[in-house]
Design a protein around this motif. Structure first.
Motif, PDB file in Angstrom:
ATOM      1  N   PRO A   1       3.842   7.893   4.542  1.00 36.20           N
ATOM      2  CA  PRO A   1       2.679   7.567   4.374  1.00 36.20           C
ATOM      3  C   PRO A   1       1.920   8.040   5.703  1.00 36.20           C
ATOM      4  O   PRO A   1       1.678   7.352   6.501  1.00 36.20           O
ATOM      5  N   THR A   2       1.468   9.205   5.550  1.00 35.93           N
ATOM      6  CA  THR A   2       1.162   9.951   6.983  1.00 35.93           C
ATOM      7  C   THR A   2       0.109  11.296   6.434  1.00 35.93           C
ATOM      8  O   THR A   2       0.336  11.571   5.313  1.00 35.93           O
TER       9      THR A   2
ATOM     10  N   VAL B   1       0.948  -1.254  -0.047  1.00 33.51           N
ATOM     11  CA  VAL B   1       0.001  -0.115   0.219  1.00 33.51           C
ATOM     12  C   VAL B   1       0.933   0.909   0.103  1.00 33.51           C
ATOM     13  O   VAL B   1       0.601   2.274  -0.697  1.00 33.51           O
ATOM     14  N   GLY B   2       2.038   1.104   0.704  1.00 31.22           N
ATOM     15  CA  GLY B   2       3.221   2.395   0.627  1.00 31.22           C
ATOM     16  C   GLY B   2       3.568   2.508  -0.710  1.00 31.22           C
ATOM     17  O   GLY B   2       3.785   3.737  -1.117  1.00 31.22           O
TER      18      GLY B   2
ATOM     19  N   ALA C   1      -6.264  -2.623   8.338  1.00 32.23           N
ATOM     20  CA  ALA C   1      -5.460  -3.695   7.681  1.00 32.23           C
ATOM     21  C   ALA C   1      -4.668  -2.927   6.622  1.00 32.23           C
ATOM     22  O   ALA C   1      -3.741  -3.517   6.055  1.00 32.23           O
ATOM     23  N   LEU C   2      -4.992  -1.910   6.148  1.00 32.03           N
ATOM     24  CA  LEU C   2      -3.964  -1.010   5.160  1.00 32.03           C
ATOM     25  C   LEU C   2      -3.091  -0.222   5.888  1.00 32.03           C
ATOM     26  O   LEU C   2      -3.082   0.780   6.332  1.00 32.03           O
ATOM     27  N   ARG C   3      -1.722  -1.085   5.775  1.00 35.09           N
ATOM     28  CA  ARG C   3      -0.510  -0.164   6.336  1.00 35.09           C
ATOM     29  C   ARG C   3       0.392  -0.250   5.264  1.00 35.09           C
ATOM     30  O   ARG C   3       0.291  -1.040   4.280  1.00 35.09           O
ATOM     31  N   PRO C   4       1.201   0.807   5.401  1.00 36.95           N
ATOM     32  CA  PRO C   4       2.377   1.029   4.362  1.00 36.95           C
ATOM     33  C   PRO C   4       2.923  -0.348   3.796  1.00 36.95           C
ATOM     34  O   PRO C   4       3.228  -0.317   2.884  1.00 36.95           O
ATOM     35  N   GLU C   5       3.268  -1.088   4.749  1.00 33.85           N
ATOM     36  CA  GLU C   5       4.104  -2.540   4.391  1.00 33.85           C
ATOM     37  C   GLU C   5       2.884  -3.445   3.862  1.00 33.85           C
ATOM     38  O   GLU C   5       3.575  -4.505   3.573  1.00 33.85           O
TER      39      GLU C   5
END
Length: 80
Positions: free
Chosen positions: A53-54, A31-32, A75-79
């Motif tokens: 990503p902030t 996602v990142g 569940a959508l985190r940069p990694e």
């Protein structure tokens, strides 16, 4: 690219008023990565100061992806 992913990309493009390079999308593994591709297509005046990503652009992108895919925002985190 599958239909669900194509729809998500179109939803993000519409939400941000950009056109993502579909040839580059295959290189996005997280996602990142997708966020960095999005930020690169934003007009300079709308780009966040950092590619980290902030902030509002990241949050809005997460909202669009979650609504488009049904994936929980948490569940959508940069990694991921």
């Amino acid at each position: 690219m599958g239909l669900d992913l194509s729809m998500m990309v179109m939803d993000v493009e519409k939400a941000f008023g950009v056109s993502l390079r579909h040839a580059d999308l295959g290189t996005a593994r997280t996602v990142g990565d997708f966020y960095r591709m999005l930020v690169a297509q934003l007009p300079l005046a709308q780009r966040p100061l950092s590619a980290v990503p902030t902030g509002p652009t990241w949050e809005r992108m997460l909202d669009v992806i979650s609504e488009s895919t049904g994936v929980e925002r948490e569940a959508l985190r940069p990694e991921a």
